[in-house]
Enzyme design. Structure first.
Site, mmCIF file in Angstrom:
data_model
loop_
_atom_site.group_PDB
_atom_site.id
_atom_site.type_symbol
_atom_site.label_atom_id
_atom_site.label_comp_id
_atom_site.label_asym_id
_atom_site.label_seq_id
_atom_site.Cartn_x
_atom_site.Cartn_y
_atom_site.Cartn_z
ATOM 1 N N MET A 131 0.850 -1.118 -0.084
ATOM 2 C CA MET A 131 -0.019 0.102 0.034
ATOM 3 C C MET A 131 0.972 1.061 0.018
ATOM 4 O O MET A 131 1.912 1.380 0.606
ATOM 5 C CB MET A 131 -0.885 -0.051 1.157
ATOM 6 C CG MET A 131 -0.624 0.580 2.488
ATOM 7 S SD MET A 131 -0.553 2.315 2.592
ATOM 8 C CE MET A 131 0.515 2.522 3.816
ATOM 9 N N PRO A 132 0.571 2.296 -0.641
ATOM 10 C CA PRO A 132 -0.645 2.609 -1.226
ATOM 11 C C PRO A 132 -0.248 2.247 -2.784
ATOM 12 O O PRO A 132 0.776 1.976 -3.230
ATOM 13 C CB PRO A 132 -0.764 4.155 -1.471
ATOM 14 C CG PRO A 132 0.361 4.694 -0.641
ATOM 15 C CD PRO A 132 1.188 3.460 -0.214
ATOM 16 N N HIS A 133 -1.443 2.113 -3.485
ATOM 17 C CA HIS A 133 -1.593 1.957 -5.022
ATOM 18 C C HIS A 133 -2.080 2.872 -5.632
ATOM 19 O O HIS A 133 -3.117 3.159 -5.364
ATOM 20 C CB HIS A 133 -2.364 0.381 -5.176
ATOM 21 C CG HIS A 133 -2.502 -0.057 -6.612
ATOM 22 N ND1 HIS A 133 -1.216 -0.254 -7.469
ATOM 23 C CD2 HIS A 133 -3.470 0.223 -7.579
ATOM 24 C CE1 HIS A 133 -1.803 -0.512 -8.633
ATOM 25 N NE2 HIS A 133 -3.166 -0.165 -8.998
ATOM 26 N N VAL A 190 3.787 10.053 -3.758
ATOM 27 C CA VAL A 190 3.022 9.433 -2.657
ATOM 28 C C VAL A 190 3.744 9.264 -1.366
ATOM 29 O O VAL A 190 3.486 9.218 -0.305
ATOM 30 C CB VAL A 190 2.838 8.117 -3.063
ATOM 31 C CG1 VAL A 190 2.181 6.925 -2.279
ATOM 32 C CG2 VAL A 190 1.557 7.986 -4.557
ATOM 33 N N SER A 247 3.148 1.162 -5.255
ATOM 34 C CA SER A 247 2.969 0.370 -6.700
ATOM 35 C C SER A 247 2.042 1.549 -7.597
ATOM 36 O O SER A 247 1.191 2.096 -7.082
ATOM 37 C CB SER A 247 2.044 -0.888 -6.884
ATOM 38 O OG SER A 247 0.768 -0.839 -5.872
#
Length: 76
Positions: free
Chosen positions: A1-3, A29, A41
């Site tokens: 996480m985060p995606h 991010v 990702s």
């Protein structure tokens, strides 16, 4: 996480362009979510313009305005 999933009209990206985009998104991010870069990702999904209203706008934009942090203005 985060995606992060980026949907876009079809266009060609070189591997270098994809890497630069992934690096830029990852940096943002990491900065804003305060997570290490190895947990981020990023996906790219080309969507045909004719399918955009039913595959992206209706289910992800119009139906979920509470999740948007920036709304599109298709008139401009």
């Amino acid at each position: 996480m985060p995606h992060v999933s980026l949907k876009h009209y079809p266009r060609e990206f070189t591997p270098e362009q994809k890497q630069r985009l992934a690096d830029a998104v990852t940096r943002l991010v990491v900065e804003h979510f305060e997570v290490p870069e190895n947990v981020v990702s990023v996906a790219l999904e080309a969507v045909d313009p004719a399918q955009w209203p039913e595959r992206v706008d209706a289910p992800e934009i119009s139906a979920r305005p509470d999740l948007l942090i920036k709304t599109p203005d298709y008139g401009n």
